[in-house]
Design a protein around this motif. Structure first.
Motif, mmCIF file in Angstrom:
data_model
loop_
_atom_site.group_PDB
_atom_site.id
_atom_site.type_symbol
_atom_site.label_atom_id
_atom_site.label_comp_id
_atom_site.label_asym_id
_atom_site.label_seq_id
_atom_site.Cartn_x
_atom_site.Cartn_y
_atom_site.Cartn_z
ATOM 1 N N ASP A 169 -0.769 9.432 4.806
ATOM 2 C CA ASP A 169 -1.762 8.877 3.892
ATOM 3 C C ASP A 169 -1.311 7.482 3.454
ATOM 4 O O ASP A 169 -0.113 7.239 3.262
ATOM 5 C CB ASP A 169 -1.917 9.763 2.647
ATOM 6 N N TYR A 170 -2.291 6.605 3.281
ATOM 7 C CA TYR A 170 -2.009 5.223 2.886
ATOM 8 C C TYR A 170 -2.773 4.910 1.604
ATOM 9 O O TYR A 170 -3.839 5.472 1.343
ATOM 10 C CB TYR A 170 -2.397 4.255 4.002
ATOM 11 N N GLY A 171 -2.219 4.008 0.795
ATOM 12 C CA GLY A 171 -2.813 3.687 -0.497
ATOM 13 C C GLY A 171 -3.304 2.253 -0.572
ATOM 14 O O GLY A 171 -3.296 1.505 0.417
ATOM 15 N N GLU A 172 -3.724 1.871 -1.771
ATOM 16 C CA GLU A 172 -4.236 0.521 -1.996
ATOM 17 C C GLU A 172 -3.175 -0.531 -1.713
ATOM 18 O O GLU A 172 -3.500 -1.648 -1.316
ATOM 19 C CB GLU A 172 -4.740 0.391 -3.436
ATOM 20 N N GLU A 173 -1.897 -0.162 -1.940
ATOM 21 C CA GLU A 173 -0.838 -1.131 -1.680
ATOM 22 C C GLU A 173 -0.768 -1.516 -0.206
ATOM 23 O O GLU A 173 -0.434 -2.647 0.147
ATOM 24 C CB GLU A 173 0.528 -0.592 -2.151
ATOM 25 N N HIS A 174 -1.118 -0.565 0.678
ATOM 26 C CA HIS A 174 -1.145 -0.880 2.107
ATOM 27 C C HIS A 174 -2.312 -1.815 2.435
ATOM 28 O O HIS A 174 -2.202 -2.699 3.290
ATOM 29 C CB HIS A 174 -1.257 0.407 2.928
ATOM 30 N N LEU A 175 -3.417 -1.618 1.743
ATOM 31 C CA LEU A 175 -4.572 -2.485 1.949
ATOM 32 C C LEU A 175 -4.250 -3.910 1.504
ATOM 33 O O LEU A 175 -4.572 -4.880 2.207
ATOM 34 C CB LEU A 175 -5.767 -1.939 1.156
ATOM 35 N N HIS A 176 -3.576 -4.046 0.353
ATOM 36 C CA HIS A 176 -3.178 -5.370 -0.126
ATOM 37 C C HIS A 176 -2.212 -6.032 0.854
ATOM 38 O O HIS A 176 -2.318 -7.235 1.128
ATOM 39 C CB HIS A 176 -2.509 -5.260 -1.507
ATOM 40 N N ARG A 177 -1.277 -5.240 1.385
ATOM 41 C CA ARG A 177 -0.294 -5.803 2.313
ATOM 42 C C ARG A 177 -0.964 -6.276 3.605
ATOM 43 O O ARG A 177 -0.607 -7.323 4.151
ATOM 44 C CB ARG A 177 0.800 -4.773 2.603
ATOM 45 N N LEU A 178 -1.929 -5.519 4.097
ATOM 46 C CA LEU A 178 -2.632 -5.932 5.313
ATOM 47 C C LEU A 178 -3.376 -7.237 5.093
ATOM 48 O O LEU A 178 -3.423 -8.099 5.985
ATOM 49 C CB LEU A 178 -3.602 -4.839 5.771
ATOM 50 N N ARG A 179 -3.968 -7.398 3.913
ATOM 51 C CA ARG A 179 -4.653 -8.658 3.614
ATOM 52 C C ARG A 179 -3.662 -9.814 3.629
ATOM 53 O O ARG A 179 -3.958 -10.904 4.127
ATOM 54 C CB ARG A 179 -5.341 -8.572 2.257
ATOM 55 N N LEU A 180 -2.478 -9.592 3.075
ATOM 56 C CA LEU A 180 -1.453 -10.629 3.067
ATOM 57 C C LEU A 180 -1.011 -10.964 4.489
ATOM 58 O O LEU A 180 -0.913 -12.144 4.850
ATOM 59 C CB LEU A 180 -0.252 -10.172 2.238
#
Length: 211
Positions: free
Chosen positions: A38-49
């Motif tokens: 499972d992945y969280g919002e922090e992974h989404l932020h990191r992908l954007r970066l």
């Protein structure tokens, strides 16, 4: 969220996400099974970066990892982290032994401005290269030829940082700075050229017929 949802929300293909995981640009998700996580919002932020660093900034995976590593190092201040990001975005320069006359003039000029700058800032070399180019073209100028640009740049930087989301996560701040540096620098150059075109038309265009 599963990796498929992470892919859908981020716009990054699953295969690319798995590649980022292998390259340690993205932290592993929480294991929920032998081949599931499972992945969280922090992974989404990191992908954007990571997309900002690689797609907008044009950084290699290795260089992007250096920026990510700096972000994760809580001993580094935000100023240090942004320095790593700006250094990664700087164009490569030819290393030369000693200090040229242009470099010395630029250093003195920057000292006069009173800006808080590191001695090894890549932009110092860029400015010195610009001054040396003017000299090679026969311009009899010193580093103060950049003074008005410096004051305008200082005012613009102040305005930009007032709008940078400093209260957000470190990667979000770096993302905003990377996008601002790359995209808005291009916009600034484009607007300057358009302004030149407009002024040129006003000064040099022939009068319309029957004027």
């Amino acid at each position: 969220m599963r990796i498929s949802e992470l892919s859908s929300r981020s716009g990054v293909p699953v295969a690319t996400i798995k590649y980022y995981l292998r390259e340690r640009l993205l932290a592993p998700g929480t294991k929920t099974g032998p081949n599931q996580a499972d992945y969280g919002e922090e992974h989404l932020h990191r992908l954007r970066l990571v997309r900002a660093l690689t797609e907008v900034g044009g950084l290699s995976i290795a260089t992007a990892r250096e920026v990510v590593t700096a972000i994760e190092d809580q001993k580094r201040s935000m100023h240090e982290v942004l320095g790593v990001a700006h250094g990664a975005l700087a164009p490569p320069t030819n290393e030369r032994s000693g200090r040229s006359a242009a470099q010395a003039q630029v250093d003195d000029f920057l000292d006069e401005l009173g800006w808080a700058l590191s001695d090894d800032s890549p932009a110092r070399n860029e400015l010195a290269s610009a001054l040396a180019t003017l000299w090679n073209l026969g311009w009899r100028v010193d580093a103060h030829v950049f003074e008005r640009y410096a004051h305008l740049a200082h005012e613009l930087a102040s305005w930009e940082f007032e709008r940078t989301p400093m209260d957000r996560q470190r990667e979000e701040v770096v993302e905003a700075v990377v996008v601002g540096t790359v995209v808005f620098e291009k916009a600034l150059v484009a607007l300057r050229r358009l302004a030149h075109e407009s002024h040129s038309a006003a000064l040099f265009s022939p009068p319309p017929p029957n004027a």
